[in-house]
Design an enzyme around this catalytic site. Structure first.
Site: not given
Length: 142
Positions: A113, A97
């Site tokens: 992440c 992301h």
């Protein structure tokens, strides 16, 4: 004789039918030791971007997965609604992301992440939409 004629007709239709258009294969290959992502489309490298993976005490899992879901305006349910624009989830709560911590790209900084510059995250998100989730693969290695 009728069976043979039907078989020949069927075979000729298969040969003249238009081929199904392949959306292509998209691979996001993350090298944790380099803190980079290389993006491949149909086997050809088309991008190389800086990323941030897990900081000390956290883990970015290694392995290979298919993209599972997309979320354009995602906010973290685990980290105080932190913005996660252009999220591509590939394993449970793990996603690629965008980040607003651009100055930290190129070194470990996330909770697990894979963070990208928002512009690059938007490009990868759009490419994933174009090829479809089943044709987008995420590979994380050392």
């Amino acid at each position: 004789m009728k069976i043979l004629a039907a078989a020949i007709l069927g075979a000729s239709l298969l040969c003249t039918a238009p081929a199904v258009v392949d959306a292509g294969q998209l691979i996001a290959k993350v090298d944790v030791s380099e803190q980079t992502m290389r993006v491949y489309r149909d086997g050809k490298q088309i991008h190389k971007w800086r990323v941030s993976t897990a900081r000390k005490g956290k883990v970015t899992p290694r392995g290979s997965w298919r993209a599972k879901t997309l979320s354009r305006h995602h906010k973290s349910s685990l980290y105080n609604n932190a913005p996660m624009p252009y999220s591509i989830f590939y394993r449970g709560n793990y996603a690629i992301h965008g980040t607003n911590q651009i100055s930290r790209l190129g070194r470990p900084a996330s909770a697990g992440c894979i963070r990208l510059h928002p512009t690059n995250a938007a490009k990868l998100f759009a490419m994933t939409q174009q090829v479809g989730l089943r044709n987008m693969k995420v590979v994380v290695q050392n």
